[in-house]
Design a protein around this motif. Structure first.
Motif, PDB file in Angstrom:
ATOM      1  N   PRO A 189      -4.319  -6.305  -2.961  1.00 45.95           N
ATOM      2  CA  PRO A 189      -4.537  -5.159  -3.852  1.00 45.95           C
ATOM      3  C   PRO A 189      -5.533  -5.489  -4.960  1.00 45.95           C
ATOM      4  O   PRO A 189      -5.160  -5.720  -6.115  1.00 45.95           O
ATOM      5  N   ILE A 190      -6.819  -5.527  -4.619  1.00 42.98           N
ATOM      6  CA  ILE A 190      -7.859  -5.799  -5.617  1.00 42.98           C
ATOM      7  C   ILE A 190      -8.239  -4.467  -6.260  1.00 42.98           C
ATOM      8  O   ILE A 190      -8.911  -3.639  -5.649  1.00 42.98           O
ATOM      9  N   SER A 191      -7.806  -4.261  -7.490  1.00 39.80           N
ATOM     10  CA  SER A 191      -7.998  -2.962  -8.139  1.00 39.80           C
ATOM     11  C   SER A 191      -9.243  -2.903  -9.012  1.00 39.80           C
ATOM     12  O   SER A 191      -9.796  -1.829  -9.241  1.00 39.80           O
ATOM     13  N   SER A 192      -9.696  -4.047  -9.512  1.00 37.07           N
ATOM     14  CA  SER A 192     -10.855  -4.068 -10.395  1.00 37.07           C
ATOM     15  C   SER A 192     -12.107  -3.620  -9.650  1.00 37.07           C
ATOM     16  O   SER A 192     -12.478  -4.225  -8.633  1.00 37.07           O
ATOM     17  N   PRO A 193     -12.818  -2.581 -10.126  1.00 40.08           N
ATOM     18  CA  PRO A 193     -14.045  -2.132  -9.436  1.00 40.08           C
ATOM     19  C   PRO A 193     -15.091  -3.237  -9.318  1.00 40.08           C
ATOM     20  O   PRO A 193     -15.761  -3.351  -8.282  1.00 40.08           O
ATOM     21  N   ASP A 253     -16.239   3.066  -0.050  1.00 41.54           N
ATOM     22  CA  ASP A 253     -15.558   3.329  -1.326  1.00 41.54           C
ATOM     23  C   ASP A 253     -16.173   2.576  -2.497  1.00 41.54           C
ATOM     24  O   ASP A 253     -15.623   2.584  -3.598  1.00 41.54           O
ATOM     25  N   HIS A 284      -7.342 -13.939  -6.065  1.00 44.06           N
ATOM     26  CA  HIS A 284      -6.933 -13.094  -4.957  1.00 44.06           C
ATOM     27  C   HIS A 284      -7.250 -13.757  -3.610  1.00 44.06           C
ATOM     28  O   HIS A 284      -6.401 -13.776  -2.707  1.00 44.06           O
ATOM     29  N   LEU A 301       0.829  -1.207   0.000  1.00 41.86           N
ATOM     30  CA  LEU A 301       0.000   0.000   0.000  1.00 41.86           C
ATOM     31  C   LEU A 301       0.859   1.251   0.000  1.00 41.86           C
ATOM     32  O   LEU A 301       1.894   1.307   0.670  1.00 41.86           O
ATOM     33  N   THR A 302       0.416   2.254  -0.747  1.00 39.06           N
ATOM     34  CA  THR A 302       1.027   3.571  -0.644  1.00 39.06           C
ATOM     35  C   THR A 302       0.426   4.289   0.563  1.00 39.06           C
ATOM     36  O   THR A 302      -0.590   3.861   1.121  1.00 39.06           O
ATOM     37  N   GLU A 350      -3.106   5.266  -0.337  1.00 40.79           N
ATOM     38  CA  GLU A 350      -4.057   4.150  -0.284  1.00 40.79           C
ATOM     39  C   GLU A 350      -4.408   3.809   1.156  1.00 40.79           C
ATOM     40  O   GLU A 350      -5.580   3.558   1.483  1.00 40.79           O
ATOM     41  N   ARG A 387     -14.033  -5.766  -6.678  1.00 43.90           N
ATOM     42  CA  ARG A 387     -14.229  -5.178  -5.342  1.00 43.90           C
ATOM     43  C   ARG A 387     -15.715  -5.154  -4.979  1.00 43.90           C
ATOM     44  O   ARG A 387     -16.092  -5.423  -3.840  1.00 43.90           O
TER      45      ARG A 387
END
Length: 310
Positions: free
Chosen positions: A80-84, A190, A133, A16-17, A20, A87
């Motif tokens: 890190p699940i990025s796909s909307p 989110d 994931h 994570l950044t 994030e 998620r």
């Protein structure tokens, strides 16, 4: 290892950044930066709690999902699940852990009333990718839908329900604090509105309010400071909830903030009139009158100030 070293190392190991982590925890990027750099010798307990609520224990490989705030999925670290759409599917299944969610409900949440002609194939692909994931056994496919298989104590909404019931049964302030402390913001804050307004999400928010109100009813007299932050946060989220605001008005006065108490009453009175065309109800009127008369609720005022009479 110091607290700031542990936070920095655990954040990086989770991939994570700082931005994030800020979004997921509700703690500002500036605060995270200062804690990690050691510029804050004694960071606020609530900030640290929220950060590590997201990062979780690094050693465990068990699947865990948090929905009481932005969605957080972990397996040995934050995934890190990025796909909307992945998620959204994870959030929908986590709202009803270990229960079958029908194909129809899943399609409705992902695409609304006008799904694409290829939605079956698309859903199959989304589920398959999400399994990569979460693990092969995390999502079970049944004839009627999908089920998220996860230990109840690894889902924050399950822990909240258990802690809330224990708190309201025994009246233990620590149990109330632990239950309310699981919340990092609105449910699935989110994710799309279809999930934020899901009946299960709305029910959880109502349970959160009931828990905070019960905590407030047990805070009279002289113990208002412990519950006041929870009520103040909820009052911003629930601007028209009269019982909630009535408790806030009384607790502000009980902590010596008479002017803030009167201002809080004026704010919700004006908001009810402007937004809903309503006058304050009995709960708000009684709270306001008590503040004006400088009456402090007593322990034997349970019938008057308890949840059954407001």
């Amino acid at each position: 290892m110091t607290e700031h070293d542990a936070l920095r190392d655990q954040r990086k190991s989770s991939g994570l950044t700082q931005s994030e982590l800020s979004r997921l925890s509700g703690v500002s990027v500036r605060t995270i930066r200062h804690i990690e750099s050691g510029h804050v010798a004694r960071p606020r307990h609530e900030s640290v709690r929220r950060l590590f609520a997201v990062l979780g224990p690094p050693a465990t490989r068990a699947l865990s999902v948090d929905v009481l705030g932005p969605l957080v999925v972990r397996r040995g670290g934050v995934l890190p699940i990025s796909s909307p759409q992945q998620r959204a599917l994870a959030g929908l299944l986590a709202l009803q852990p270990n229960r079958i969610v029908s194909h129809a409900e899943t399609v409705d949440v992902l695409w609304g009333h006008t799904p694409p002609a290829t939605h079956r194939e698309l859903l199959y692909a989304i589920v398959s990718r999400l399994r990569r994931h979460l693990g092969d056994t995390a999502i079970e496919t049944t004839g009627s839908g999908y089920r998220l298989n996860v230990e109840p104590d690894r889902v924050d909404l399950c822990r909240f329900a258990e802690q809330s019931a224990r708190a309201q049964e025994g009246g233990d302030p620590q149990a109330f604090t632990e239950a309310l402390g699981l919340w990092r913001g609105p449910v699935l804050a989110d994710l799309p509105e279809a999930l934020r307004r899901h009946p299960r999400a709305l029910s959880l928010q109502q349970q959160r309010i009931e828990t905070a109100v019960a905590f407030a009813d047990r805070a009279f007299p002289g113990r208002a400071a412990a519950v006041l932050p929870w009520l103040a946060e909820l009052a911003e989220i629930e601007p028209w909830h009269e019982e909630l605001h009535a408790r806030l008005i009384l607790l502000l006065a009980d902590t010596g903030r008479q002017a803030d108490s009167i201002f809080a009453y004026q704010r919700i009175r004006d908001r009810l009139d402007r937004d809903l065309g309503l006058l304050p109800g009995p709960a708000l009127k009684r709270a306001h009158e008590s503040v004006l008369r400088q009456e402090v609720p007593r322990a034997d005022d349970a019938d008057r100030y308890g949840t059954g009479r407001w």
